[in-house]
Design an enzyme around this catalytic site. Structure first.
Site, mmCIF file in Angstrom:
data_model
loop_
_atom_site.group_PDB
_atom_site.id
_atom_site.type_symbol
_atom_site.label_atom_id
_atom_site.label_comp_id
_atom_site.label_asym_id
_atom_site.label_seq_id
_atom_site.Cartn_x
_atom_site.Cartn_y
_atom_site.Cartn_z
ATOM 1 N N HIS A 171 19.119 -33.595 -18.010
ATOM 2 C CA HIS A 171 18.699 -34.304 -16.792
ATOM 3 C C HIS A 171 17.200 -34.139 -16.536
ATOM 4 O O HIS A 171 16.752 -34.261 -15.405
ATOM 5 C CB HIS A 171 19.509 -33.805 -15.591
ATOM 6 N N GLU B 11 6.758 -12.459 -15.483
ATOM 7 C CA GLU B 11 6.165 -11.354 -14.735
ATOM 8 C C GLU B 11 5.220 -10.522 -15.588
ATOM 9 O O GLU B 11 4.151 -10.140 -15.129
ATOM 10 C CB GLU B 11 7.273 -10.409 -14.216
ATOM 11 N N TRP C 98 -2.916 -2.664 -1.719
ATOM 12 C CA TRP C 98 -2.621 -4.029 -2.162
ATOM 13 C C TRP C 98 -3.197 -4.915 -1.067
ATOM 14 O O TRP C 98 -2.683 -4.958 0.054
ATOM 15 C CB TRP C 98 -1.122 -4.225 -2.287
ATOM 16 N N ARG D 171 3.215 0.384 -5.328
ATOM 17 C CA ARG D 171 3.080 -0.281 -4.039
ATOM 18 C C ARG D 171 1.778 -1.084 -3.929
ATOM 19 O O ARG D 171 1.548 -1.757 -2.919
ATOM 20 C CB ARG D 171 3.130 0.744 -2.904
ATOM 21 N N GLU E 150 16.925 -14.717 -14.911
ATOM 22 C CA GLU E 150 16.335 -13.380 -14.893
ATOM 23 C C GLU E 150 15.522 -13.132 -16.173
ATOM 24 O O GLU E 150 14.441 -12.537 -16.125
ATOM 25 C CB GLU E 150 17.458 -12.336 -14.728
ATOM 26 N N CYS F 258 0.827 -1.205 0.000
ATOM 27 C CA CYS F 258 0.000 0.000 0.000
ATOM 28 C C CYS F 258 0.866 1.262 0.000
ATOM 29 O O CYS F 258 1.981 1.261 0.502
ATOM 30 C CB CYS F 258 -0.951 0.105 1.191
HETATM 31 C C1 G6P Z 1 9.165 -7.810 -5.991
HETATM 32 C C2 G6P Z 1 9.373 -7.147 -7.316
HETATM 33 C C3 G6P Z 1 10.600 -7.732 -7.996
HETATM 34 C C4 G6P Z 1 11.801 -7.590 -7.091
HETATM 35 C C5 G6P Z 1 11.559 -8.228 -5.732
HETATM 36 C C6 G6P Z 1 12.661 -7.879 -4.748
HETATM 37 O O1 G6P Z 1 8.796 -9.129 -6.173
HETATM 38 O O2 G6P Z 1 8.232 -7.307 -8.136
HETATM 39 O O3 G6P Z 1 10.838 -7.050 -9.209
HETATM 40 O O4 G6P Z 1 12.907 -8.184 -7.695
HETATM 41 O O5 G6P Z 1 10.341 -7.738 -5.176
HETATM 42 O O6 G6P Z 1 12.618 -6.495 -4.518
HETATM 43 P P1 G6P Z 1 13.803 -5.635 -3.971
HETATM 44 O O7 G6P Z 1 13.246 -4.242 -3.888
HETATM 45 O O8 G6P Z 1 14.159 -6.177 -2.620
HETATM 46 O O9 G6P Z 1 14.939 -5.739 -4.917
#
Ligand code: G6P
Length: 647
Positions: free
Chosen positions: A543, A527, A108, A60, A520, A35
């Site tokens: 494997h 995502e 959220w 957020r 990644e 949020c």
């Molecule tokens: C969330 C975001 C990701 C990010 C992860 C860790 O899941 O959607 O994109 O990698 O949090 O966030 P941070 O701010 O700790 O890198």
């Protein structure tokens, strides 16, 4: 109890050292709920400022939103609805939005489904008080029962409505002021919160408080701003006061800012300067923040290395390392803790540190680390990697490591964030605000900082040859131009994306430094396009995962030159032999893999250990274009949030 903290905001990007080297006892015990909250009191119309702030905080959470405004005649109006901030804007059309004071929220959901009733702000029973809340009130059930016994009824299923009624109850029964009622109510609360409260009949004052959720007050000329994130209000002021845990801010347009503790002691008002440009928060002509952020990477790498690598001598200096040289030189082990993309960057950090510094490294998901009673020793260094600096699990891992006596180093983007403040020392990645939920420039910035960290520590430990040190630091200095070069593949990647938009699954393969790049790349696609994608070390294919290969399963294979190139080339042949379609990321001019691949993306080649930074660019673009062609909401993908402050 909160201690004030030293912080350097590095507004002068030309200073040689622009890292953090602090220790304080402030860190969240427990963070919950995402949020975004925003508030304003001053002379201007509050509503447009609040809405703009909410848009900037939408990363957020974006399942419902609302505002509360106090009119000059003292009426308190709450408007809220399910959906994004843009839905709230439509909902506000034609409403009575007058007032120079207000609070607003983007949600959220945790307690209660996203609907109009559960959206914030919440009125108290009498509708005399309105509250916004980011956090979780853990003992809300007990408090709710007590309030119900006193005749209170509830319109929502949120814990936040319990808190606003508790404040009203305290105020009604003791006849105290609103700030005092907030203080007394919060003393009964167990949990995490950043709250802001306004009341009917008072168009001068917001009362705000924080425990384990971010909150900052922007100080203007005869006006104040309140937010979960300073970046959301940066266009109005550069002066910020970070509200500490267990503190209550009384924000009154006619008085200086006052902050008291839950024990009713005055807290020090420590104004910090923060400089960010508005253009960093806007799309700048790009259709999405994600694309803008991908294209920003040549510049963000410049910002990341500026002042840290001497262009004449190639010497790398990180003040966060220099100030704690002996800890790094004598470290027995380094443990990276992180989540999501930051965890992938940490896997590259593992390769860098092990090969350059010869220190054993472990990489842990912060969420696993914190709950498995890990062995942490005093001569360990724990490196917490986090773009936002607010991720709950990473913050908890920091706390655990500190309790065990380890030295904790942070690699963060958001200046002044909780993790940056909770660590002993660290380095900012300085890539500017990242708004797109899928991380791009933060990933490349993190890897860049890790490379500098490895070089700086490796030199102090005498584990890196002069030639290799110079080769990698020179490559870092040229990285911005290399990033410009690699971005030229965008039109070709966009064409490729058209071909693969309707794939249901993807495999990403890489080895060595580029195995995490494959992970990644797969994460980016998942995502934002919602296509299932998995990353594997190329040799692991045989494997198990090779059973998945058929004409419907495209493979993105990273086959840039390194000591496993020939082996990756063979892995590609194995997939080809089973009818799989191959998109290969190769070095310019590579003919061998070009012959076996169905499609190739050619990238410039630099030092092997920095190739993930280069290779990640076409993978970011591939995910981006596929998501765009599928009509996805690229910047705000479903169910995700940028800053995950829930466990
Ligand atoms: C969330 C975001 C990701 C990010 C992860 C860790 O899941 O959607 O994109 O990698 O949090 O966030 P941070 O701010 O700790 O890198």
């Amino acid at each position: 109890m909160f201690k004030s903290f030293e912080w350097s905001y590095h507004t002068d990007r030309h200073q040689y050292y622009n890292d953090f080297s602090t220790r304080n006892d402030l860190y969240a015990k427990k963070q919950n709920n995402m949020c975004g909250i925003v508030g304003y009191v001053g002379r201007r119309d509050a509503c447009p400022i609040l809405i703009k702030g909410l848009h900037r905080l939408e990363y957020r959470g974006y399942d419902s939103a609302g505002v509360a405004l106090v009119n000059p005649d003292g009426r308190l109006n709450v408007f809220k609805c399910k959906g994004k901030v843009s839905d709230l804007e439509h909902f506000l059309d034609g409403k009575d939005l007058g007032g120079n004071i207000g609070i607003a929220h983007t949600r959220w959901a945790t307690h209660g489904v996203p609907n109009d009733a559960n959206a914030h702000p919440h009125y108290s029973e009498s509708e005399n008080i309105a509250l916004i809340h980011n956090g979780i009130i853990e003992n809300y059930r007990v408090l709710k029962d007590a309030l119900e016994q006193n005749g209170y009824t509830f319109r929502s299923s949120t814990d936040s409505e319990v808190l606003v009624n508790l404040i009203e109850y305290v105020r009604a029964t003791s006849g105290c002021s609103l700030p005092e009622a907030v203080r007394q109510a919060l003393r009964q609360v167990i949990g995490a919160y950043a709250i802001a409260v306004v009341e009917k009949g008072n168009h001068d004052r917001i009362v705000a408080a924080r425990q384990s959720s971010p909150m900052v007050v922007g100080v203007g000329d005869g006006e104040f701003f309140l937010s979960s994130d300073a970046a959301s209000i940066i266009e109005y002021t550069e002066d910020f006061v970070y509200v500490g845990d267990g503190e209550i801010a009384v924000i009154d347009r006619n008085a200086p800012l006052k902050i008291v503790t839950l024990d009713n002691h005055d807290a020090k008002i420590d104004i910090k300067k923060l400089q960010l440009s508005i253009s960093q928060l806007e799309k700048g002509g790009y259709p999405h923040f994600m694309l803008k952020e991908i294209y920003e990477q040549p510049r963000t790498i410049v910002d990341c290395i500026r002042g840290r690598i001497n262009p004449d001598t190639c010497e790398v200096k990180l003040s966060g390392v220099i100030d704690h040289r002996d800890r790094f030189v004598n470290a027995r082990r380094i443990i990276f803790v992180a989540c999501g993309t930051s965890w992938h960057a940490s896997l590259i950090g593992e390769h860098l540190v092990e090969s350059i510094c010869r220190i054993p490294v472990e990489v842990e998901y912060a969420s696993e680390f914190r709950y498995r009673n890990p062995i942490i020793r005093e001569d360990d260094i724990v490196v917490a990697v986090s773009q936002s600096g607010e991720t709950a699990d990473t913050l908890a891992a920091v706390e655990l490591a500190r309790k065990a006596g380890a030295f904790v180093f942070g690699i963060c983007n958001v200046v002044g964030s909780s993790i940056a403040r909770a660590t002993d020392s660290g380095a900012y990645i300085h890539v500017g605000p990242e708004i797109g939920v899928a991380s791009t420039k933060a990933f490349t910035g993190q890897v860049t900082v890790m490379a500098m960290l490895a070089l700086a520590v490796g030199r102090e430990r005498g584990t890196v040859t002069e030639a290799y040190y110079n080769e990698v630091s020179a490559a870092l200095l040229h990285l911005p131009e290399t990033m410009e070069e690699v971005l030229k593949v965008a039109p070709q990647v966009a064409d490729l994306a058209k071909i693969f938009t309707y794939a249901h699954n993807f495999i990403y393969l890489g080895r060595g430094y580029n195995y995490p790049t494959a992970l990644e790349g797969a994460l980016k696609l998942k995502e934002i396009s919602y296509i299932h994608a998995e990353g594997y070390p190329a040799a692991e294919m045989k494997h198990g995962p090779i059973a998945l290969i058929d004409a419907e399963m495209p493979t993105v294979a990273i086959a840039t030159p390194d000591h496993t190139y020939e082996k990756t080339a063979s892995n590609i042949e194995e997939i080809k032999a089973r009818g799989g379609k191959i998109i290969a990321v190769i070095a310019r001019g590579d003919e061998q893999v070009r012959r076996s691949a169905d499609f190739v993306i050619e990238v410039p080649v630099i030092a092997e250990c920095l190739m993930p930074i280069v290779v990640s660019v076409p993978l970011q673009l591939l995910a981006y274009y596929i998501a765009v062609y599928k009509g996805r909401n690229v910047d705000q993908p479903r169910n995700l949030a940028k800053s995950v402050t829930v466990e």
